[in-house]
Design a protein around this motif. Structure first.
Motif, PDB file in Angstrom:
ATOM      1  N   ALA A   2       5.914 -15.359  -0.757  1.00  0.00           N
ATOM      2  CA  ALA A   2       5.995 -13.840  -1.215  1.00  0.00           C
ATOM      3  C   ALA A   2       4.891 -13.401  -1.474  1.00  0.00           C
ATOM      4  O   ALA A   2       4.810 -12.047  -0.980  1.00  0.00           O
ATOM      5  N   GLN A   3       3.703 -13.984  -1.947  1.00  0.00           N
ATOM      6  CA  GLN A   3       2.383 -13.082  -1.881  1.00  0.00           C
ATOM      7  C   GLN A   3       1.961 -13.121  -0.460  1.00  0.00           C
ATOM      8  O   GLN A   3       1.323 -11.973  -0.350  1.00  0.00           O
ATOM      9  N   THR A   4       2.278 -13.767   0.372  1.00  0.00           N
ATOM     10  CA  THR A   4       1.810 -13.396   1.878  1.00  0.00           C
ATOM     11  C   THR A   4       2.399 -12.185   2.519  1.00  0.00           C
ATOM     12  O   THR A   4       2.031 -11.604   3.340  1.00  0.00           O
ATOM     13  N   VAL A   5       3.875 -12.276   1.937  1.00  0.00           N
ATOM     14  CA  VAL A   5       4.712 -11.102   2.963  1.00  0.00           C
ATOM     15  C   VAL A   5       5.093  -9.843   2.373  1.00  0.00           C
ATOM     16  O   VAL A   5       5.555  -8.921   3.138  1.00  0.00           O
ATOM     17  N   ALA A   6       4.971  -9.642   0.985  1.00  0.00           N
ATOM     18  CA  ALA A   6       5.591  -8.599   0.061  1.00  0.00           C
ATOM     19  C   ALA A   6       4.490  -7.974  -0.605  1.00  0.00           C
ATOM     20  O   ALA A   6       3.662  -8.605  -1.331  1.00  0.00           O
ATOM     21  N   CYS A   7       4.851  -6.664  -0.740  1.00  0.00           N
ATOM     22  CA  CYS A   7       3.758  -6.088  -1.857  1.00  0.00           C
ATOM     23  C   CYS A   7       4.500  -6.417  -3.224  1.00  0.00           C
ATOM     24  O   CYS A   7       5.786  -6.380  -3.404  1.00  0.00           O
ATOM     25  N   CYS A   8       3.765  -6.095  -4.247  1.00  0.00           N
ATOM     26  CA  CYS A   8       4.171  -6.315  -5.587  1.00  0.00           C
ATOM     27  C   CYS A   8       4.602  -4.920  -6.392  1.00  0.00           C
ATOM     28  O   CYS A   8       3.807  -4.422  -6.363  1.00  0.00           O
ATOM     29  N   PRO A   9       6.055  -4.491  -6.521  1.00  0.00           N
ATOM     30  CA  PRO A   9       6.264  -3.229  -7.112  1.00  0.00           C
ATOM     31  C   PRO A   9       5.873  -3.489  -8.604  1.00  0.00           C
ATOM     32  O   PRO A   9       5.723  -2.233  -9.113  1.00  0.00           O
ATOM     33  N   ASP A  10       5.725  -4.315  -9.354  1.00  0.00           N
ATOM     34  CA  ASP A  10       5.170  -4.323 -10.670  1.00  0.00           C
ATOM     35  C   ASP A  10       3.740  -3.989 -10.722  1.00  0.00           C
ATOM     36  O   ASP A  10       3.220  -3.240 -11.656  1.00  0.00           O
ATOM     37  N   CYS A  11       2.863  -4.741 -10.201  1.00  0.00           N
ATOM     38  CA  CYS A  11       1.379  -4.777 -10.300  1.00  0.00           C
ATOM     39  C   CYS A  11       0.689  -3.886  -9.140  1.00  0.00           C
ATOM     40  O   CYS A  11      -0.549  -3.666  -9.185  1.00  0.00           O
TER      41      CYS A  11
END
Length: 101
Positions: free
Chosen positions: A61-70
């Protein structure tokens, strides 16, 4: 008749054929050390697991997606109050699954 050398399968087709697998298997597992596209194993017994370790899913998840929360970009770890988290936010998991679908 002459024999031709076998052609390598393009990565796009190879990825489609692996669609039955969890998309997190695309990255190496930080917990058991399984290589990309290989199943996770229990190191003490050598038992193959049907689902990837939670740490592998988090790394994917860290590799493929941007984080909407932070508001971090892919490959950047999630943070909370200036400190890096060991896992990613739950919304980043959702974003990664939407990207994989």
């Amino acid at each position: 008749m002459t024999r031709r050398p076998a052609a390598e399968m393009p990565e796009t087709i190879r990825h489609i054929l692996r669609a039955k697998q969890h998309p997190a298997r695309a990255v190496a597992c930080p917990h058991c050390g399984a290589a990309p596209h290989r199943p996770c194993v229990v190191r003490s017994r050598g038992t193959v697991l049907t689902q990837p370790h939670p740490g592998r899913i988090s790394a994917w998840a860290q590799t493929v997606a941007c984080c909407p929360d932070c508001q971090v970009t892919p490959t950047v770890p999630c943070h909370e109050d200036g400190r890096a988290r060991t896992t990613v936010h739950s919304r980043r998991y959702q974003e990664a699954e939407a990207t994989a679908a």
